[in-house]
Scaffold this active site. Structure first.
Site, PDB file in Angstrom:
ATOM      1  N   THR A 256       0.704  -1.202   0.049  1.00 25.28           N
ATOM      2  CA  THR A 256       0.055  -0.160  -0.053  1.00 25.28           C
ATOM      3  C   THR A 256       0.909   1.222  -0.280  1.00 25.28           C
ATOM      4  O   THR A 256       0.633   2.011  -1.103  1.00 25.28           O
ATOM      5  CB  THR A 256      -0.802  -0.041   1.182  1.00 25.28           C
TER       6      THR A 256
HETATM    7  P1  AMP Z   1      -1.657  -3.136   3.411  1.00 21.34           P
HETATM    8  O1  AMP Z   1      -1.095  -3.696   4.826  1.00 21.34           O
HETATM    9  O2  AMP Z   1      -0.574  -2.870   2.397  1.00 21.34           O
HETATM   10  O3  AMP Z   1      -2.981  -3.686   3.109  1.00 21.34           O
HETATM   11  O4  AMP Z   1      -2.173  -1.605   3.837  1.00 21.34           O
HETATM   12  C1  AMP Z   1      -3.425  -1.237   4.007  1.00 21.34           C
HETATM   13  C2  AMP Z   1      -3.731  -0.488   4.995  1.00 21.34           C
HETATM   14  O5  AMP Z   1      -3.028   0.870   5.141  1.00 21.34           O
HETATM   15  C3  AMP Z   1      -5.302   0.009   5.154  1.00 21.34           C
HETATM   16  O6  AMP Z   1      -6.180  -0.840   5.842  1.00 21.34           O
HETATM   17  C4  AMP Z   1      -5.401   1.415   6.191  1.00 21.34           C
HETATM   18  O7  AMP Z   1      -5.435   0.973   7.347  1.00 21.34           O
HETATM   19  C5  AMP Z   1      -3.665   1.543   5.939  1.00 21.34           C
HETATM   20  N1  AMP Z   1      -3.674   2.923   5.259  1.00 21.34           N
HETATM   21  C6  AMP Z   1      -3.951   3.300   4.138  1.00 21.34           C
HETATM   22  N2  AMP Z   1      -3.689   4.714   3.860  1.00 21.34           N
HETATM   23  C7  AMP Z   1      -3.268   5.206   5.093  1.00 21.34           C
HETATM   24  C8  AMP Z   1      -2.977   6.362   5.503  1.00 21.34           C
HETATM   25  N3  AMP Z   1      -3.069   7.554   4.919  1.00 21.34           N
HETATM   26  N4  AMP Z   1      -2.422   6.693   6.722  1.00 21.34           N
HETATM   27  C9  AMP Z   1      -2.219   5.639   7.663  1.00 21.34           C
HETATM   28  N5  AMP Z   1      -2.806   4.202   7.213  1.00 21.34           N
HETATM   29  C10 AMP Z   1      -3.334   4.273   5.932  1.00 21.34           C
HETATM   30 ZN    ZN Z   2      -3.028  -1.554  -0.563  1.00 23.68          ZN
HETATM   31 ZN    ZN Z   3      -3.659  -4.829   1.810  1.00 22.93          ZN
END
Ligand code: AMP
Ligand code: ZN
Ligand code: ZN
Length: 398
Positions: free
Chosen positions: A65
């Site tokens: 992400t």
């Molecule tokens: P991943 O572990 O790659 O799946 O990350 C996804 C998670 O990133 C989401 O569930 C959000 O909780 C988090 N996230 C997305 N955008 C933001 C942001 N701008 N600031 C903090 N956390 C975020």
């Molecule tokens: Zn993502």
């Molecule tokens: Zn994810």
């Protein structure tokens, strides 16, 4: 004479007003390239008919992400913009960058790219972000003019209402470039898997928000002026606990440190043990691949940054590499190599700057930054990895 000057001023300001386009850049986290073909997203279907749809949207490696949102907004690969994972360490100081840690995610020293909102502000374009990784830096000049600090549970319609409120501001205060973010497709698919009814619920939910946004826009005078771009940061694939390789069982007795786990893991160790560890991991390779950082094939674009560890393990699609008990069990994941189609996301665009009913092949996410620069008629930074030639053809002729 006075009259002439007033006319001239009105004319100049009209020209200025008319010149700045509007873009709302929306991210649906983890919305896989093929979800729009499940027949449950009528709003995306309408965008496809009225605007541009790419077959898929290629993320940068690793398909996580934070690295990818920052690639989209800077036009750089993670090895160049510095956000190499959702969680990583500066080996020189021991400091840690972590997605959930508001102190490190707001610290500009980790962010080596220039986000589009910085480029835009420098060129006199007002910007705003209703959530986007990298938008909350403590240095005021590196942030959008207006931001909302990330709040995972903030109701989705409230986010859209916030965007519409920004667009109702008087012209000189009104942001012309706005980002917006929703997590549902990522959150549900991690928990229940990409093929689940729950993920379909999330697809329907996010799709309906596009309709809600358009309704909100219709109540402003800007409905025909706003460009909407919808992207996702990566896709998603089915995983299971059984498909796990435990590398701690292979490396007992070695003094190593690891970062990550699941689709990708980085390993560091004292210099005199690195070769041995590498050879051992390579000789036992099953359902993962082992690379020395400097020998990672060029297409990964994941060698240049000094914080990337010397050894990189990449799991086969659907598999996980772990160095201990898995902390939580999930049915979906991402982070795998960017060229596996399951890791690809979506790209839809509609509005005055885009061609109508134009379907294209795979687009690269690093190309969005130069695309935005082209839409606003401003110069992109010269040190980017993105390239207008690979994407400019989706714009309507000027
Ligand atoms: P991943 O572990 O790659 O799946 O990350 C996804 C998670 O990133 C989401 O569930 C959000 O909780 C988090 N996230 C997305 N955008 C933001 C942001 N701008 N600031 C903090 N956390 C975020
Ligand atoms: Zn993502
Ligand atoms: Zn994810």
């Amino acid at each position: 004479m006075k009259k002439a000057i007033i006319f001239l001023l009105i004319f100049i300001s009209f020209e200025l007003f008319a010149e700045q386009p509007y873009v709302i850049l929306i991210s649906f986290d983890g919305f896989r390239w093929d979800y729009p073909d499940r027949g449950i997203s009528p709003e995306l279907k309408k965008m496809e008919e009225r605007g541009v749809r790419a077959i898929s949207f290629r993320p940068a490696f690793p398909s996580k992400t934070f690295p990818n949102h920052y690639s989209i907004i800077t036009g750089m690969f993670p090895e160049n913009h510095g956000i190499i994972m959702n969680y990583f360490r500066n080996p020189n100081t021991g400091e840690i960058y972590r997605l959930g840690d508001t102190v490190s995610v707001r610290d500009g020293k980790w962010y080596q790219g220039e986000a589009f909102w910085e480029t835009a502000r420098r060129n006199g374009v007002k910007t705003a972000s209703y959530f986007w990784p990298g938008s909350e830096l403590r240095q005021e000049e590196r942030r959008p003019d207006y931001i909302e600090k990330y709040e995972h549970k903030r109701p989705y319609r409230q986010r859209v209402d916030g965007v519409i409120e920004w667009l109702k501001l008087p012209w000189e205060k009104r942001p012309k470039f706005i980002t917006l973010y929703f997590d549902a497709t990522d959150s549900y698919a991690h928990r229940y898997g990409p093929e689940s009814e729950e993920t379909n619920f999330a697809i329907r939910q996010l799709d309906s928000l596009v309709g809600y946004l358009k309704k909100g826009l219709a109540a402003t005078s800007l409905a025909d002026s706003v460009n909407i771009i919808i992207v996702s940061d990566h896709g998603m694939t089915e995983v299971s606990d059984e498909k796990t390789v435990r590398i701690d069982n292979l490396l007992t007795g070695y003094d190593y440190e690891y970062t990550g786990g699941g689709p990708i893991m980085m390993i560091d160790a004292p210099k005199n043990e690195l070769d041995e560890i590498f050879n051992l991991l390579r000789s036992k390779e099953e359902h993962y691949r082992t690379y020395r950082k400097e020998n990672l094939p060029e297409w990964f674009n994941f060698s240049a940054h000094p914080f990337i560890s010397p050894i990189i393990l990449i799991a086969d699609i659907g598999w996980s590499v772990e160095a201990g008990e898995k902390r939580y069990s999930s049915l979906g994941n991402h982070g795998y190599e960017k060229d596996h189609i399951d890791m690809h996301g979506i790209f839809f665009a509609e509005g005055p700057s885009f061609r109508k009913g134009f379907k294209t092949g795979t687009l690269w996410n690093v190309d969005v930054y130069p695309l935005l620069c082209e839409i606003y008629g401003i110069s992109p930074r010269s040190n980017i990895d993105g390239c207008l030639e690979r994407i400019g053809f989706i714009l309507s002729e000027r």
